[in-house]
Design a protein around this motif. Sequence first.
Motif, PDB file in Angstrom:
ATOM      1  N   GLU A   1       0.815  -1.215   0.000  1.00 51.37           N
ATOM      2  CA  GLU A   1       0.000   0.000   0.000  1.00 51.37           C
ATOM      3  C   GLU A   1       0.851   1.268   0.000  1.00 51.37           C
ATOM      4  OE1 GLU A   1       0.454  -2.057   2.479  1.00 51.37           O
ATOM      5  OE2 GLU A   1       1.025  -0.849   4.220  1.00 51.37           O
ATOM      6  N   SER A   2       2.131   1.135   0.370  1.00 47.84           N
ATOM      7  CA  SER A   2       3.009   2.318   0.377  1.00 47.84           C
ATOM      8  C   SER A   2       4.314   2.044  -0.371  1.00 47.84           C
ATOM      9  CB  SER A   2       3.287   2.766   1.814  1.00 47.84           C
ATOM     10  OG  SER A   2       3.859   1.713   2.540  1.00 47.84           O
TER      11      SER A   2
ATOM     12  N   ALA B   1       7.473   1.185   1.573  1.00 45.36           N
ATOM     13  CA  ALA B   1       8.216   2.190   2.349  1.00 45.36           C
ATOM     14  C   ALA B   1       8.716   1.558   3.644  1.00 45.36           C
ATOM     15  CB  ALA B   1       7.319   3.389   2.646  1.00 45.36           C
TER      16      ALA B   1
ATOM     17  N   ARG C   1       6.065  -3.421  -8.509  1.00 45.04           N
ATOM     18  CA  ARG C   1       6.061  -1.947  -8.596  1.00 45.04           C
ATOM     19  C   ARG C   1       7.262  -1.316  -7.931  1.00 45.04           C
ATOM     20  NH1 ARG C   1       1.015   1.471  -6.765  1.00 45.04           N
ATOM     21  NH2 ARG C   1       2.008   3.207  -7.835  1.00 45.04           N
TER      22      ARG C   1
ATOM     23  N   ALA D   1      10.255   2.316  -1.856  1.00 46.07           N
ATOM     24  CA  ALA D   1      10.263   3.734  -2.268  1.00 46.07           C
ATOM     25  C   ALA D   1      10.835   4.634  -1.192  1.00 46.07           C
ATOM     26  CB  ALA D   1       8.853   4.176  -2.650  1.00 46.07           C
TER      27      ALA D   1
ATOM     28  N   ALA E   1      12.415   5.540   2.976  1.00 42.96           N
ATOM     29  CA  ALA E   1      11.912   5.589   4.343  1.00 42.96           C
ATOM     30  C   ALA E   1      10.444   5.996   4.287  1.00 42.96           C
ATOM     31  CB  ALA E   1      12.716   6.599   5.153  1.00 42.96           C
ATOM     32  N   ASP E   2       9.688   5.619   5.315  1.00 39.30           N
ATOM     33  CA  ASP E   2       8.269   5.986   5.333  1.00 39.30           C
ATOM     34  C   ASP E   2       8.158   7.482   5.635  1.00 39.30           C
ATOM     35  OD1 ASP E   2       5.572   6.472   6.209  1.00 39.30           O
ATOM     36  OD2 ASP E   2       5.333   4.296   6.198  1.00 39.30           O
ATOM     37  N   ILE E   3       7.771   8.234   4.624  1.00 40.29           N
ATOM     38  CA  ILE E   3       7.772   9.701   4.758  1.00 40.29           C
ATOM     39  C   ILE E   3       6.746  10.152   5.802  1.00 40.29           C
ATOM     40  CG2 ILE E   3       7.369  11.879   3.531  1.00 40.29           C
ATOM     41  CD1 ILE E   3       8.430  10.470   0.991  1.00 40.29           C
ATOM     42  N   ARG E   4       5.632   9.456   5.884  1.00 37.98           N
ATOM     43  CA  ARG E   4       4.605   9.848   6.880  1.00 37.98           C
ATOM     44  C   ARG E   4       5.151   9.690   8.291  1.00 37.98           C
ATOM     45  NH1 ARG E   4       1.334   7.275   3.048  1.00 37.98           N
ATOM     46  NH2 ARG E   4       0.031   8.764   1.946  1.00 37.98           N
TER      47      ARG E   4
ATOM     48  N   GLY F   1      15.806   5.379   1.099  1.00 40.54           N
ATOM     49  CA  GLY F   1      16.203   4.237   1.924  1.00 40.54           C
ATOM     50  C   GLY F   1      16.133   2.926   1.146  1.00 40.54           C
TER      51      GLY F   1
ATOM     52  N   GLU G   1      15.975  12.363  -1.546  1.00 35.92           N
ATOM     53  CA  GLU G   1      15.790  13.061  -0.264  1.00 35.92           C
ATOM     54  C   GLU G   1      15.880  14.576  -0.391  1.00 35.92           C
ATOM     55  OE1 GLU G   1      17.648  10.357  -0.758  1.00 35.92           O
ATOM     56  OE2 GLU G   1      17.450   8.966   0.925  1.00 35.92           O
TER      57      GLU G   1
HETATM   58  N1  CO8 Z   1       6.753   6.811   2.348  1.00 43.97           N
HETATM   59  C1  CO8 Z   1       5.442   6.651   2.614  1.00 43.97           C
HETATM   60  N2  CO8 Z   1       4.520   6.397   1.656  1.00 43.97           N
HETATM   61  C2  CO8 Z   1       4.951   6.289   0.383  1.00 43.97           C
HETATM   62  C3  CO8 Z   1       6.302   6.443   0.035  1.00 43.97           C
HETATM   63  C4  CO8 Z   1       7.235   6.705   1.091  1.00 43.97           C
HETATM   64  N3  CO8 Z   1       8.557   6.815   0.870  1.00 43.97           N
HETATM   65  N4  CO8 Z   1       6.427   6.305  -1.295  1.00 43.97           N
HETATM   66  C5  CO8 Z   1       5.190   6.074  -1.773  1.00 43.97           C
HETATM   67  N5  CO8 Z   1       4.296   6.066  -0.761  1.00 43.97           N
HETATM   68  C6  CO8 Z   1       2.854   5.848  -0.844  1.00 43.97           C
HETATM   69  C7  CO8 Z   1       2.138   7.030  -1.476  1.00 43.97           C
HETATM   70  O1  CO8 Z   1       1.919   8.036  -0.513  1.00 43.97           O
HETATM   71  C8  CO8 Z   1       0.878   6.372  -1.974  1.00 43.97           C
HETATM   72  O2  CO8 Z   1       0.018   6.187  -0.879  1.00 43.97           O
HETATM   73  P1  CO8 Z   1      -1.568   6.592  -1.030  1.00 43.97           P
HETATM   74  O3  CO8 Z   1      -2.084   5.662  -2.112  1.00 43.97           O
HETATM   75  O4  CO8 Z   1      -2.135   6.307   0.319  1.00 43.97           O
HETATM   76  O5  CO8 Z   1      -1.606   8.018  -1.450  1.00 43.97           O
HETATM   77  C9  CO8 Z   1       1.348   4.999  -2.420  1.00 43.97           C
HETATM   78  O6  CO8 Z   1       2.588   4.776  -1.748  1.00 43.97           O
HETATM   79  C10 CO8 Z   1       1.605   4.906  -3.903  1.00 43.97           C
HETATM   80  O7  CO8 Z   1       2.479   5.949  -4.280  1.00 43.97           O
HETATM   81  P2  CO8 Z   1       2.146   6.982  -5.444  1.00 43.97           P
HETATM   82  O8  CO8 Z   1       0.679   7.164  -5.595  1.00 43.97           O
HETATM   83  O9  CO8 Z   1       2.939   8.224  -5.182  1.00 43.97           O
HETATM   84  O10 CO8 Z   1       2.712   6.180  -6.701  1.00 43.97           O
HETATM   85  P3  CO8 Z   1       3.278   6.805  -8.058  1.00 43.97           P
HETATM   86  O11 CO8 Z   1       3.498   5.635  -8.954  1.00 43.97           O
HETATM   87  O12 CO8 Z   1       2.455   7.941  -8.519  1.00 43.97           O
HETATM   88  O13 CO8 Z   1       4.728   7.425  -7.643  1.00 43.97           O
HETATM   89  C11 CO8 Z   1       6.884   7.374  -6.585  1.00 43.97           C
HETATM   90  C12 CO8 Z   1       5.743   6.561  -7.225  1.00 43.97           C
HETATM   91  C13 CO8 Z   1       7.539   8.260  -7.658  1.00 43.97           C
HETATM   92  C14 CO8 Z   1       7.898   6.380  -6.044  1.00 43.97           C
HETATM   93  C15 CO8 Z   1       6.336   8.286  -5.460  1.00 43.97           C
HETATM   94  O14 CO8 Z   1       5.530   7.499  -4.608  1.00 43.97           O
HETATM   95  C16 CO8 Z   1       7.402   8.933  -4.617  1.00 43.97           C
HETATM   96  O15 CO8 Z   1       8.008   9.904  -5.042  1.00 43.97           O
HETATM   97  N6  CO8 Z   1       7.615   8.418  -3.381  1.00 43.97           N
HETATM   98  C17 CO8 Z   1       8.538   8.992  -2.450  1.00 43.97           C
HETATM   99  C18 CO8 Z   1       9.958   8.650  -2.804  1.00 43.97           C
HETATM  100  C19 CO8 Z   1      10.908   9.314  -1.842  1.00 43.97           C
HETATM  101  O16 CO8 Z   1      10.991  10.519  -1.736  1.00 43.97           O
HETATM  102  N7  CO8 Z   1      11.699   8.484  -1.117  1.00 43.97           N
HETATM  103  C20 CO8 Z   1      12.690   8.972  -0.165  1.00 43.97           C
HETATM  104  C21 CO8 Z   1      12.108   9.000   1.197  1.00 43.97           C
HETATM  105  S1  CO8 Z   1      13.213   9.742   2.379  1.00 43.97           S
HETATM  106  C22 CO8 Z   1      14.331   8.530   2.722  1.00 43.97           C
HETATM  107  O17 CO8 Z   1      14.287   7.436   2.219  1.00 43.97           O
HETATM  108  C23 CO8 Z   1      15.396   8.892   3.724  1.00 43.97           C
HETATM  109  C24 CO8 Z   1      16.108   7.658   4.234  1.00 43.97           C
HETATM  110  C25 CO8 Z   1      16.833   8.029   5.469  1.00 43.97           C
HETATM  111  C26 CO8 Z   1      17.044   6.822   6.371  1.00 43.97           C
HETATM  112  C27 CO8 Z   1      17.539   7.288   7.705  1.00 43.97           C
HETATM  113  C28 CO8 Z   1      17.433   6.171   8.753  1.00 43.97           C
HETATM  114  C29 CO8 Z   1      17.825   6.622  10.073  1.00 43.97           C
END
Ligand code: CO8
Length: 257
Positions: free
Chosen positions: A23-24, A27, A59, A63, A65-68, A108, A131
């Motif tokens: 669902e996420s 993440a 898919r 994607a 770390a869990d951003i929420r 992540g 990020e």
């Molecule tokens: N966290 C939480 N939820 C997510 C994440 C995420 N990283 N990625 C996707 N989701 C959720 C979406 O919110 C969506 O949920 P809902 O249906 O409830 O709205 C569902 O997954 C499907 O995603 P999309 O509708 O956005 O799908 P698309 O195909 O349109 O887009 C993408 C796919 C391009 C991958 C897009 O989802 C995206 O950009 N995601 C975020 C990617 C991102 O920025 N990742 C980096 C996060 S920060 C990080 O990883 C820091 C790590 C540091 C670790 C430190 C440890 C101490």
Amino acid sequence: MLNHLLTDASSDGVLTIQLHRPESLNALNTALLSELADTLDHAASDTLIGAVVITGDSRAFAAGADIREMADLDMVGVMNDPRPLHWARISAFPKPIVAAVNGFALGGGCELVMHADIVIASRDARFGQPEIKLGIIPGAGGTQRLIRAVGKSLASQMVLTGEPISAQRAYDAGLVSELTEPELTLERAHQVAASIAAQAPQAVRQAKDVLLRSQETHLAAGLAYERKAFTLLAATEDRNEGIQAFIEKRRPRYRGR
Ligand code: CO8
């Protein structure tokens, strides 16, 4: 009890771990990372497991770390965050990890890929450190491991712009060792892991350790470390078995001793 992972241990010595938060886009929330680290801790001492495959779904590998979950953390929250401890346990896992990557490996997720020893990716995979677009930077080794994997210029471009790269680009740069058709990624990763699990376990363990050491040391120290590990293996029964089996033109029967 695992809520965010699906696991399968097969008779060829491979433990497959599937990240399972569809669902996420898989993440990596704290609970998932904790389950992953626990699962690897158990696998480390399970003599029936010789190698691990980590995968996601069609898919996404993951994607990020869990951003929420991250949204609720202030600076003290980040300082007290248990996730670095889970990452440290993943990074200390002594047996080989093969990542089977389909779809997105971002943030992540890309960092988890870089905790694997070998990366098999489908042609539709995408790798990125987005990020910077969230006002942060990679926090689980993304800057340090990516630069070692793909070199300074490409790593800097990925980290500073947040733009992902294609599987082909990741392959060309050395982040990925093999490209596959999407439906074959897991199968190929399993084959690679099984071929590792069939080798002498102590030799595999030493090889992983020495390979990783090369990332942290200069050449002379790395060569000395390799020599020590090579010498240590002379004390194993499996070394004798491997060499004897070659001489007798038969398959070795390794016992992990
Ligand atoms: N966290 C939480 N939820 C997510 C994440 C995420 N990283 N990625 C996707 N989701 C959720 C979406 O919110 C969506 O949920 P809902 O249906 O409830 O709205 C569902 O997954 C499907 O995603 P999309 O509708 O956005 O799908 P698309 O195909 O349109 O887009 C993408 C796919 C391009 C991958 C897009 O989802 C995206 O950009 N995601 C975020 C990617 C991102 O920025 N990742 C980096 C996060 S920060 C990080 O990883 C820091 C790590 C540091 C670790 C430190 C440890 C101490």
